[in-house]
Every structure is written in C-alpha cells, then in structure tokens.
Design a protein around this motif. Structure first.
Motif, PDB file in Angstrom:
ATOM      1  N   THR A   1      37.288  -1.499 -16.564  1.00  0.00           N
ATOM      2  CA  THR A   1      36.085  -1.543 -17.395  1.00  0.00           C
ATOM      3  C   THR A   1      35.626  -2.975 -17.626  1.00  0.00           C
ATOM      4  O   THR A   1      34.431  -3.270 -17.632  1.00  0.00           O
ATOM      5  CB  THR A   1      36.341  -0.841 -18.737  1.00  0.00           C
ATOM      6  OG1 THR A   1      36.567   0.548 -18.489  1.00  0.00           O
ATOM      7  CG2 THR A   1      35.159  -0.986 -19.677  1.00  0.00           C
ATOM      8  N   PHE A   2      36.571  -3.896 -17.814  1.00  0.00           N
ATOM      9  CA  PHE A   2      36.242  -5.299 -18.073  1.00  0.00           C
ATOM     10  C   PHE A   2      35.358  -5.871 -16.968  1.00  0.00           C
ATOM     11  O   PHE A   2      34.397  -6.595 -17.238  1.00  0.00           O
ATOM     12  CB  PHE A   2      37.529  -6.115 -18.205  1.00  0.00           C
ATOM     13  CG  PHE A   2      37.340  -7.589 -17.971  1.00  0.00           C
ATOM     14  CD1 PHE A   2      36.740  -8.377 -18.937  1.00  0.00           C
ATOM     15  CD2 PHE A   2      37.727  -8.177 -16.775  1.00  0.00           C
ATOM     16  CE1 PHE A   2      36.543  -9.737 -18.719  1.00  0.00           C
ATOM     17  CE2 PHE A   2      37.535  -9.525 -16.547  1.00  0.00           C
ATOM     18  CZ  PHE A   2      36.946 -10.305 -17.530  1.00  0.00           C
TER      19      PHE A   2
ATOM     20  N   ALA B   1      38.808 -11.935 -23.011  1.00  0.00           N
ATOM     21  CA  ALA B   1      38.304 -12.413 -21.717  1.00  0.00           C
ATOM     22  C   ALA B   1      36.776 -12.419 -21.712  1.00  0.00           C
ATOM     23  O   ALA B   1      36.139 -13.348 -21.197  1.00  0.00           O
ATOM     24  CB  ALA B   1      38.843 -11.535 -20.592  1.00  0.00           C
ATOM     25  N   LEU B   2      36.175 -11.369 -22.291  1.00  0.00           N
ATOM     26  CA  LEU B   2      34.716 -11.321 -22.381  1.00  0.00           C
ATOM     27  C   LEU B   2      34.182 -12.404 -23.312  1.00  0.00           C
ATOM     28  O   LEU B   2      33.118 -12.986 -23.058  1.00  0.00           O
ATOM     29  CB  LEU B   2      34.263  -9.937 -22.847  1.00  0.00           C
ATOM     30  CG  LEU B   2      34.486  -8.794 -21.853  1.00  0.00           C
ATOM     31  CD1 LEU B   2      34.151  -7.453 -22.498  1.00  0.00           C
ATOM     32  CD2 LEU B   2      33.656  -8.986 -20.585  1.00  0.00           C
ATOM     33  N   LEU B   3      34.901 -12.684 -24.396  1.00  0.00           N
ATOM     34  CA  LEU B   3      34.494 -13.770 -25.286  1.00  0.00           C
ATOM     35  C   LEU B   3      34.535 -15.113 -24.563  1.00  0.00           C
ATOM     36  O   LEU B   3      33.658 -15.966 -24.762  1.00  0.00           O
ATOM     37  CB  LEU B   3      35.403 -13.805 -26.516  1.00  0.00           C
ATOM     38  CG  LEU B   3      35.102 -12.815 -27.641  1.00  0.00           C
ATOM     39  CD1 LEU B   3      36.116 -12.976 -28.761  1.00  0.00           C
ATOM     40  CD2 LEU B   3      33.676 -12.995 -28.178  1.00  0.00           C
ATOM     41  N   TRP B   4      35.564 -15.309 -23.742  1.00  0.00           N
ATOM     42  CA  TRP B   4      35.623 -16.545 -22.949  1.00  0.00           C
ATOM     43  C   TRP B   4      34.442 -16.621 -21.999  1.00  0.00           C
ATOM     44  O   TRP B   4      33.821 -17.673 -21.824  1.00  0.00           O
ATOM     45  CB  TRP B   4      36.943 -16.581 -22.169  1.00  0.00           C
ATOM     46  CG  TRP B   4      37.022 -17.727 -21.206  1.00  0.00           C
ATOM     47  CD1 TRP B   4      37.384 -19.014 -21.470  1.00  0.00           C
ATOM     48  CD2 TRP B   4      36.695 -17.683 -19.806  1.00  0.00           C
ATOM     49  NE1 TRP B   4      37.308 -19.778 -20.328  1.00  0.00           N
ATOM     50  CE2 TRP B   4      36.885 -18.988 -19.284  1.00  0.00           C
ATOM     51  CE3 TRP B   4      36.274 -16.666 -18.941  1.00  0.00           C
ATOM     52  CZ2 TRP B   4      36.667 -19.294 -17.948  1.00  0.00           C
ATOM     53  CZ3 TRP B   4      36.055 -16.974 -17.615  1.00  0.00           C
ATOM     54  CH2 TRP B   4      36.251 -18.276 -17.126  1.00  0.00           C
ATOM     55  N   LEU B   5      34.086 -15.488 -21.380  1.00  0.00           N
ATOM     56  CA  LEU B   5      32.975 -15.446 -20.442  1.00  0.00           C
ATOM     57  C   LEU B   5      31.647 -15.707 -21.137  1.00  0.00           C
ATOM     58  O   LEU B   5      30.697 -16.194 -20.511  1.00  0.00           O
ATOM     59  CB  LEU B   5      32.953 -14.078 -19.747  1.00  0.00           C
ATOM     60  CG  LEU B   5      31.997 -13.900 -18.570  1.00  0.00           C
ATOM     61  CD1 LEU B   5      32.382 -14.816 -17.422  1.00  0.00           C
ATOM     62  CD2 LEU B   5      31.991 -12.447 -18.113  1.00  0.00           C
ATOM     63  N   TRP B   6      31.560 -15.405 -22.427  1.00  0.00           N
ATOM     64  CA  TRP B   6      30.328 -15.545 -23.199  1.00  0.00           C
ATOM     65  C   TRP B   6      29.751 -16.957 -23.118  1.00  0.00           C
ATOM     66  O   TRP B   6      28.537 -17.151 -23.143  1.00  0.00           O
ATOM     67  CB  TRP B   6      30.606 -15.151 -24.645  1.00  0.00           C
ATOM     68  CG  TRP B   6      29.484 -15.370 -25.618  1.00  0.00           C
ATOM     69  CD1 TRP B   6      29.419 -16.291 -26.618  1.00  0.00           C
ATOM     70  CD2 TRP B   6      28.250 -14.641 -25.694  1.00  0.00           C
ATOM     71  NE1 TRP B   6      28.250 -16.196 -27.320  1.00  0.00           N
ATOM     72  CE2 TRP B   6      27.505 -15.183 -26.773  1.00  0.00           C
ATOM     73  CE3 TRP B   6      27.708 -13.583 -24.966  1.00  0.00           C
ATOM     74  CZ2 TRP B   6      26.249 -14.703 -27.125  1.00  0.00           C
ATOM     75  CZ3 TRP B   6      26.454 -13.099 -25.325  1.00  0.00           C
ATOM     76  CH2 TRP B   6      25.743 -13.661 -26.389  1.00  0.00           C
TER      77      TRP B   6
ATOM     78  N   LEU C   1      45.178  -1.441 -28.088  1.00  0.00           N
ATOM     79  CA  LEU C   1      45.400  -2.605 -28.956  1.00  0.00           C
ATOM     80  C   LEU C   1      45.824  -3.815 -28.130  1.00  0.00           C
ATOM     81  O   LEU C   1      45.524  -4.954 -28.491  1.00  0.00           O
ATOM     82  CB  LEU C   1      46.472  -2.280 -29.999  1.00  0.00           C
ATOM     83  CG  LEU C   1      46.091  -1.230 -31.045  1.00  0.00           C
ATOM     84  CD1 LEU C   1      47.284  -0.915 -31.939  1.00  0.00           C
ATOM     85  CD2 LEU C   1      44.903  -1.712 -31.889  1.00  0.00           C
ATOM     86  N   LEU C   2      46.496  -3.553 -27.008  1.00  0.00           N
ATOM     87  CA  LEU C   2      46.973  -4.646 -26.167  1.00  0.00           C
ATOM     88  C   LEU C   2      45.963  -4.979 -25.074  1.00  0.00           C
ATOM     89  O   LEU C   2      45.411  -6.084 -25.039  1.00  0.00           O
ATOM     90  CB  LEU C   2      48.317  -4.263 -25.549  1.00  0.00           C
ATOM     91  CG  LEU C   2      49.440  -3.938 -26.544  1.00  0.00           C
ATOM     92  CD1 LEU C   2      50.678  -3.438 -25.808  1.00  0.00           C
ATOM     93  CD2 LEU C   2      49.774  -5.148 -27.395  1.00  0.00           C
ATOM     94  N   LEU C   3      45.702  -4.011 -24.196  1.00  0.00           N
ATOM     95  CA  LEU C   3      44.787  -4.263 -23.090  1.00  0.00           C
ATOM     96  C   LEU C   3      43.364  -4.500 -23.583  1.00  0.00           C
ATOM     97  O   LEU C   3      42.642  -5.331 -23.035  1.00  0.00           O
ATOM     98  CB  LEU C   3      44.818  -3.081 -22.118  1.00  0.00           C
ATOM     99  CG  LEU C   3      46.158  -2.796 -21.445  1.00  0.00           C
ATOM    100  CD1 LEU C   3      46.056  -1.570 -20.545  1.00  0.00           C
ATOM    101  CD2 LEU C   3      46.636  -4.005 -20.654  1.00  0.00           C
TER     102      LEU C   3
ATOM    103  N   VAL D   1      43.044  -8.008 -24.802  1.00  0.00           N
ATOM    104  CA  VAL D   1      42.991  -8.943 -23.670  1.00  0.00           C
ATOM    105  C   VAL D   1      41.594  -8.936 -23.040  1.00  0.00           C
ATOM    106  O   VAL D   1      41.005  -9.991 -22.783  1.00  0.00           O
ATOM    107  CB  VAL D   1      44.063  -8.579 -22.620  1.00  0.00           C
ATOM    108  CG1 VAL D   1      43.854  -9.396 -21.347  1.00  0.00           C
ATOM    109  CG2 VAL D   1      45.455  -8.811 -23.178  1.00  0.00           C
ATOM    110  N   SER D   2      41.054  -7.726 -22.801  1.00  0.00           N
ATOM    111  CA  SER D   2      39.730  -7.618 -22.195  1.00  0.00           C
ATOM    112  C   SER D   2      38.656  -8.231 -23.098  1.00  0.00           C
ATOM    113  O   SER D   2      37.752  -8.927 -22.618  1.00  0.00           O
ATOM    114  CB  SER D   2      39.394  -6.147 -21.920  1.00  0.00           C
ATOM    115  OG  SER D   2      40.260  -5.601 -20.961  1.00  0.00           O
ATOM    116  N   TYR D   3      38.768  -7.981 -24.407  1.00  0.00           N
ATOM    117  CA  TYR D   3      37.753  -8.491 -25.327  1.00  0.00           C
ATOM    118  C   TYR D   3      37.768 -10.016 -25.361  1.00  0.00           C
ATOM    119  O   TYR D   3      36.710 -10.656 -25.330  1.00  0.00           O
ATOM    120  CB  TYR D   3      37.983  -7.923 -26.722  1.00  0.00           C
ATOM    121  CG  TYR D   3      36.909  -8.326 -27.704  1.00  0.00           C
ATOM    122  CD1 TYR D   3      35.642  -7.742 -27.647  1.00  0.00           C
ATOM    123  CD2 TYR D   3      37.143  -9.304 -28.668  1.00  0.00           C
ATOM    124  CE1 TYR D   3      34.643  -8.116 -28.526  1.00  0.00           C
ATOM    125  CE2 TYR D   3      36.148  -9.681 -29.550  1.00  0.00           C
ATOM    126  CZ  TYR D   3      34.902  -9.088 -29.485  1.00  0.00           C
ATOM    127  OH  TYR D   3      33.920  -9.464 -30.367  1.00  0.00           O
TER     128      TYR D   3
END
Length: 314
Positions: free
Chosen positions: A137-138, A66-71, A57-59, A62-64
C-alpha cells in the motif's frame, strides 16, 4: 508545516463493528436473514483481525513515517479544505482499486491479501480477516503524497474507505436501489468479488465506488442463477490463524526453489498471477474461466467470461 492530527475513525468504529456482527449473527441464527456462521471460522477471522491491528501498529507506523519523510519532496502543498479531503478520498479510492487489482494479479501481493479470501463463509466477521504483512500500500500512496496530500489526510480518508468495506461483507442484505448499486460498492457487488465461481474470479475490485470497475472493465453483476461460492480456488482447510496468514508466503518461496528451473521461471513464481506454474500444471483464473466456457458454451462472452474463441492466457 506542523503535524496534522485527525481522529482514527476505524478505531472509533470498533463498537459498531462488534454490535453489527452480533446483530447479524442473531439474525442468521434465528432465520431472519441469509448467511452462515461457523464458530471456528469466525474465531479465526477475529484472531486475524487482532493480528492485523498489532501488525498495523508496527508496519503502519513504518509506512506512515516513510510517507512523512517523502513529504519533504512534494511538488505541491494542497493544505486543508473540504475539496482537498474530497479529492484525497476519490484518489485514494482509485489507489485502492489499483492496489486490489494488483493483489489478485501478482502473486507476491496476493500472498499478503489471500487470507482475506480464505473463509468459505461470508459474513461481517470475514471483513476482519485482514493481512498481517501488508506493505505494498505504501508504494501506491507515495504519488499522492508527492502531489501534495499530507500523509495524515490520506490516512484519515482511507479510514472511511475501510469502514465502508466492513458492512458490505454480508449475505443478509440483497441488492439495493439501482442508482446506489450503480455508483457504490455494495454487498451484492462484493459477494461477487469473494466468490470462486469462474465468472466471478478477478472482478469487482472496488473499495467504496464501484464506478472504477465499470470504467476499467472489471465489473460483473451477481446472478441469482449462479450464487457465489466463497473461499479460494484451492481452499487450505485449516482454522489455524498462523497457517492462514502465512501459507501463501511459504508456498511462494518454496516454488522458485524447485530444482531445474530457469531464472525467469523462478522470478515468474513471484510476479505472475496466482496459480501460474512453469509447466502449466496449475490453474489460473483465466484457465478456470476458459474451462467453464468449454463446458458451458452458451455462457461464452458473458460478463466475466471469455468468448468461445478465447484461449487462456499464458
């Protein structure tokens, strides 16, 4: 583009997980199926699984994000279609293979993965024995986002990968149909992956499709004459979930702090394979395989084992 929202398939599968564990436990305890359960071991697996959900729920968030920002920096926008979901599943399954192989060959990634291998039993509860510290994984999902797969699509298809990996953690199912064993990761293939027998070390890294191991030379067949022995090479001998979750992190940071090491040796304790040591006093999977071949020369060159002339990697 608006946000996508897909079902969280792993959460929907929780009733199946619980039911399957109870059925397997009944089958094993009544002698109707192979396998073993140890109460403290099973409870440790369940606690580690619970901790993984909380950490996720935490990490995971954060990873998700970060991926949305990268999108925003994507090269393409592949949108949504059946073919996109199929391609995302296949590429993410390959991504998982790469991650899993790295996790067994780089110590700081092994530190987040080792608790999954820490049980000396192999049953469906072992599948829940997951990391509390998974962040690597990120890094490997980022290229998929840049190629045009939305983070929500990647998260959705990976959920099916995780569900597949649950049911293969069992001794209750023997080898399956030949074509199925050739294409998919099965209980037989994954028992090999969890085994500490020298021939089985660093083999069968697949998530769903075993074809990646066949393609990249890491596939080893389960042999009846060499039944898998489970756990890690040096078992930690505890049911304390905190020790199970963090013991390798502690060891990994203690080793480089030893006096008298060069900077390179300190770095190698973080990036070399598990078991690496500056003075060669510990065993890696290569040295264990080489020692086994020296004791059993007739096994030289068989899948998972070195030839007689091979030397352990430095």
């Amino acid at each position: 583009m608006g946000e996508y929202s897909f079902p969280q398939v792993t959460q929907l599968a929780i009733p199946f997980f619980v039911t399957a564990i109870l059925i397997e436990l009944w089958l094993v305890r009544t002698g109707r199926a192979k396998g073993s359960f140890e109460t403290r071991d099973t409870l440790t697996s369940l606690m580690l699984g619970t901790g993984n959900v909380v950490a996720g729920l935490l990490l995971g968030l954060v990873s998700y994000w970060a991926l949305l920002w990268l999108w925003q920096f994507r090269f393409f926008n592949l949108g949504l279609s059946i073919l996109v979901f199929v391609a995302a599943f296949l590429l993410d399954d390959l991504r998982y293979y790469v991650y899993h192989r790295i996790a067994h060959r780089v110590r700081w990634v092994w530190a987040e993965h080792v608790n999954h291998h820490s049980s000396q039993h192999y049953n469906l509860s072992t599948a829940l024995r997951q990391s509390w510290t998974g962040l690597f994984t990120f890094i490997l999902q980022a290229p998929l986002v840049l190629l045009g797969f939305h983070p929500a699509v990647i998260a959705f298809v990976f959920g099916f990968n995780l569900i597949w990996q649950f049911w293969i953690h069992t001794e209750a199912i023997g080898k399956m149909w030949g074509w199925f064993e050739f294409v998919f990761n099965t209980p037989s293939h994954h028992r090999v992956h969890h085994a500490t027998n020298p021939r089985y070390l660093d083999a069968n890294f697949a998530g769903t499709l075993i074809i990646w191991d066949r393609m990249f030379g890491t596939f080893v067949e389960e042999l009846e004459e060499d039944r898998p022995r489970y756990g890690i090479v040096k078992n930690i001998g505890t049911f304390n979930p905190l020790k199970v979750a963090f013991h390798e992190w502690i060891g990994m940071f203690k080793d480089p702090a030893m006096p008298g090491l060069t900077l390179r040796e300190r770095l190698n304790y973080l990036i070399q394979p598990p078991g690496w040591s500056h003075d060669g006093s510990r065993d890696t999977s290569e040295t264990l395989k080489a020692a086994y071949v020296r004791r059993n020369p007739s096994e030289a060159g068989k899948p998972g084992l070195a030839t007689a002339a091979s030397e352990p990697a430095e």
